[in-house]
Design a protein around this motif. Structure first.
Motif: not given
Lengths: 316, 444
Positions: A100-105, A177-198
């Motif tokens: 949910a979080v990564t998709t919104v971002f 624990p909280g930051l670890a989940l935030v960290s993996v979310i950040i990396v997923n967003i970083w990797r996924g944004v180009p797919f959305y953008a293009i």
């Protein structure tokens, strides 16, 4: 006999008049059969690589198979075990939150980037190519780079924040624990944004610029032009992109496996990583398959709702 | 070029094959020639990337050509990350094709007893010839009836610590904290100086469990009773151990350890950010290998400031869990004879010696004979590793190291019990969570 020979003469004449049609040609001239033959290769491929593994997965999930042991049919026992599995419940919650979080971002940032890249500026082609980099680099490689950036001891992010005077003690990106989940979310967003953008950029380029120009002449402001012209026309593409992204993110594995291994203490465990841990790490193939399959109803609902929505948008 | 007649060839190959089948390495030596295998016989050996790179070099540069010469077998060694071996094993078994021999860590062979060849003849022969296997090696590679893998080595786990830093707080070598309380006090002082202790408490196969289990045992905690069924993890001893661990972590440890893998503490120690950590000897060996790279804060070679000590004692005693490795010969291999002969050859004393020497004490050998080796006379810093495997226990204690123990281990339940409490879960809840998880596994 006489009748036969007359018929033979007639058919001989028609053979001269028109090319002879063999049995294959005759079948192919039938639209139904022709469509069937055109679809056959795709159907075989889908059957081999989609349906067969899926059915195998279902059968595995209903058995007590272990690595090297075929196992017996146990019905829904594996799913019953999962209901009482606290780590599985953590994995379910994490997967939903993560998706949910990564998709919104990813949608927000990807759309913003697509709108920027849709403008005319110098070096546009190079910029577009660079934007794709996170998507092009193999996930495992880029995640290893992120792992270093989040390293408890050698984090370049911490080093920078510390030298800028923003932090005084280090941030435990992957240990908390909280930051670890935030960290993996950040990396997923970083990797996924180009797919959305293009993908959204491709959608934007199909919108006739005259529509926006006409609206501008009529006094529509940029936000109004986006809200009432661009967004409705972009919506079908957006829905398809979101659909693909949700499916991929829900089943994400590599990123979490490399970055945290599901830790600390299962704080970043997802469906896929937990299925791997149980199926491969512990050798309980039946249970591992059941965990994987538990994703299926959720994804099915998401896909059906989105496809129905896309159809409604297209009709309107 | 000498001509070999058909008759002579048959005689030679017949002799070798019989030797291989019946007499093992003794017969090979008696015949003074290797068993002749069909041209192009290959053995594919999958193993981890060694933490001592010199050993991988020995395998590539010496063992491969020696194997071809001695056995006529082309040895193909594949080295991958230790954490990925299980994935390869699973896919190989399920697809029925893959490496002939897989070097397993921990008690992984217990997960695949139906998929491996009975290697009792090889293991019995090697054990008999080399003073017997350590108990830890036996329980992971023997299912109670037969040998399901040939034990390869035991990686000793000891605390690597900074001699000068501990001396500054009153522990002049060889004096070192003997109890957990003393170790905690020492760690508290060191952390106050910016030199915390370091420990991985995460999902990685080596350091996290080799610390968490002996720590639990030393307080008197255990997973199950000797019957292997009665789960007794939720006990006063376990609660006491986790309770102590929470304060200990805050007082003395580097917070980052919750996200470390097996190489993170090596890097942290070599970078001078931690003062002590449970590890194999790889930190010391690496520091010694590159004395100009790894330096202390005063510019002297780091290796000269490193010593080793066992984990401290608890109220129930002093324990260790030293990572055992063993080689599984896979059942899907069409002709296991070559694989068996390879295992017999590679674990025979003269051949194993070459590899053992290259380890420089990082591993102690699976049989007791290696305690007597001259290698231990070379470097007194490595001496604590020499007999480390004697005090080894294996997860699943006091029950057998079976599939249930392997499942508890691979789910990191004992490690996560401590990690959860460190992260703020009430100690009773963390222990109860772990107990329920272990009970669920044993009930299945």
């Amino acid at each position: 006999m006489v009748v036969d020979s007359v018929a033979a003469v007639k058919s001989a004449k028609s053979y001269v008049a028109a090319p002879r049609r063999g049995p294959v040609t005759r079948i192919l001239e039938n639209e139904g059969w022709f469509a069937f033959f055109l679809l056959l290769p795709t159907a075989v491929l889908l059957g081999l690589f989609m349906a067969y593994p899926f059915i195998e997965g279902v059968l595995l999930a209903l058995s007590d198979a272990k690595v090297g042991v075929p196992g017996n049919f146990v019905g829904l026992q594996n799913f019953a075990v999962l209901l009482n599995d606290s780590i599985f419940r953590i994995a379910v919650w994490n997967t939903v939150l993560y998706t949910a979080v990564t998709t919104v971002f990813k949608l927000a940032l990807g759309l913003w980037l697509a709108l920027l890249l849709n403008r005319h500026f110098r070096g546009k082609a190079v910029t577009r190519a660079f934007v794709l980099l996170p998507f092009i680099i193999p996930t495992v490689l880029s995640t290893f780079a992120w792992k270093w950036m989040f390293d408890p001891t050698f984090s370049v992010i911490n080093w920078t924040l510390f030298h800028l005077g923003i932090i005084r003690t280090r941030i435990n990106w992957l240990s908390d624990p909280g930051l670890a989940l935030v960290s993996v979310i950040i990396v997923n967003i970083w990797r996924g944004v180009p797919f959305y953008a293009i993908s959204l950029l491709a959608g934007l380029q199909t919108i006739n610029p005259e529509l926006a120009e006409a609206a501008a002449i009529d006094g529509a402001r940029p936000w109004q032009r986006f809200r009432y012209i661009t967004w409705p026309l972009l919506l079908p593409v957006t829905m398809v992109v979101v659909l693909f992204s949700v499916i991929q993110t829900f089943a994400d594995f590599q990123l979490v496996y490399v970055l945290t291994g599901g830790g600390p203490a299962n704080a970043t465990q997802l469906f896929a990583t937990y299925a791997y841990q149980i199926g491969v790490g512990t050798g309980l193939l039946g249970q591992g398959a059941a965990i994987s399959l538990a994703m299926f109803p959720v994804l099915l609902v998401v896909v059906v709702v989105q496809l129905l929505y896309i159809r409604r948008v297209e009709i309107h | 070029m000498a001509r070999i007649s058909r008759r002579k060839l048959l005689k030679l190959s017949g002799g070798g094959a019989v030797a291989a089948r019946t007499g093992g390495i003794a017969s090979i030596l008696a015949l003074k020639q290797a068993p002749a295998y069909a041209q192009g016989t290959t053995v594919h050996w999958l193993r981890w990337n060694d933490f001592v790179p010199a050993s991988d070099q020995v395998l590539r540069n010496a063992i491969i050509p020696d194997c071809a010469k001695a056995l006529g077998i082309k040895l193909n060694i594949e080295m991958i990350n230790g954490n990925d071996i299980q994935a390869r094993t699973t896919s190989a078994i399920q697809s029925g094709t893959g490496p002939d021999v897989i070097c397993a860590l921990n008690n992984w062979p217990q997960l695949y007893p139906e998929s491996v060849v009975d290697v009792s003849d090889v293991a019995d022969e090697i054990g008999k010839a080399q003073g017997g296997f350590y108990e830890e090696s036996r329980v992971v590679a023997n299912d109670g009836k037969k040998w399901i893998a040939v034990p390869w080595c035991v990686l000793g786990a000891q605390l690597a610590y900074r001699k000068s830093w501990f001396a500054e707080i009153g522990y002049d070598a060889p004096k070192f904290p003997q109890t957990w309380e003393e170790y905690r006090e020492a760690g508290k002082k060191l952390k106050a100086k910016g030199r915390p202790l370091g420990q991985a408490v995460s999902h990685s196969f080596g350091d996290p469990p080799t610390y968490a289990y002996p720590y639990l045992w030393s307080w008197g905690g255990k997973e199950v009773e000797a019957d292997g069924k009665t789960v007794v993890l939720n006990s006063k001893a376990t609660v006491d151990s986790v309770n102590f661990a929470v304060g200990f972590w805050k007082d003395a440890y580097d917070d980052g350890g919750l996200a470390w893998d097996d190489s993170s503490n090596n890097r942290a120690f070599l970078a001078g950010t931690i003062s002590s950590t449970l590890n194999g000897a790889s930190i010391y060996i690496e520091a010694k290998r590159k004395p100009e790279v790894y330096l202390t804060e005063t510019g002297t070679p780091l290796w000269k400031d490193i010593l080793h000590a066992p984990l401290p004692k608890g109220v129930a005693g002093q324990f260790g869990y030293h990572l055992p490795m063993s080689n599984m010969l896979m059942k899907y291999v069409k002709d296991p004879k070559a694989g068996k002969e390879f295992l017999r050859w590679i674990t025979s004393k003269p051949v194993y010696q070459t590899w053992f020497d290259s380890q420089q004490g990082y591993s102690v050998g699976a049989t007791t004979i290696w305690e007597q080796d001259k290698l231990w006379e070379k470097d007194p810093v490595m001496l604590p590793f020499r007999t480390a495997a004697r005090a080894g226990r294996f997860p699943g204690y006091a029950g057998p190291a079976d599939r249930h123990a392997a499942e508890v281990l691979s789910k990191y339940i004992v490690v996560d019990m401590t990690a959860k409490a460190i992260q703020g879960m009430p100690v009773q809840d963390a222990v109860k969570w772990a107990h329920d998880e272990v009970a669920g596994i044993h009930a299945a």
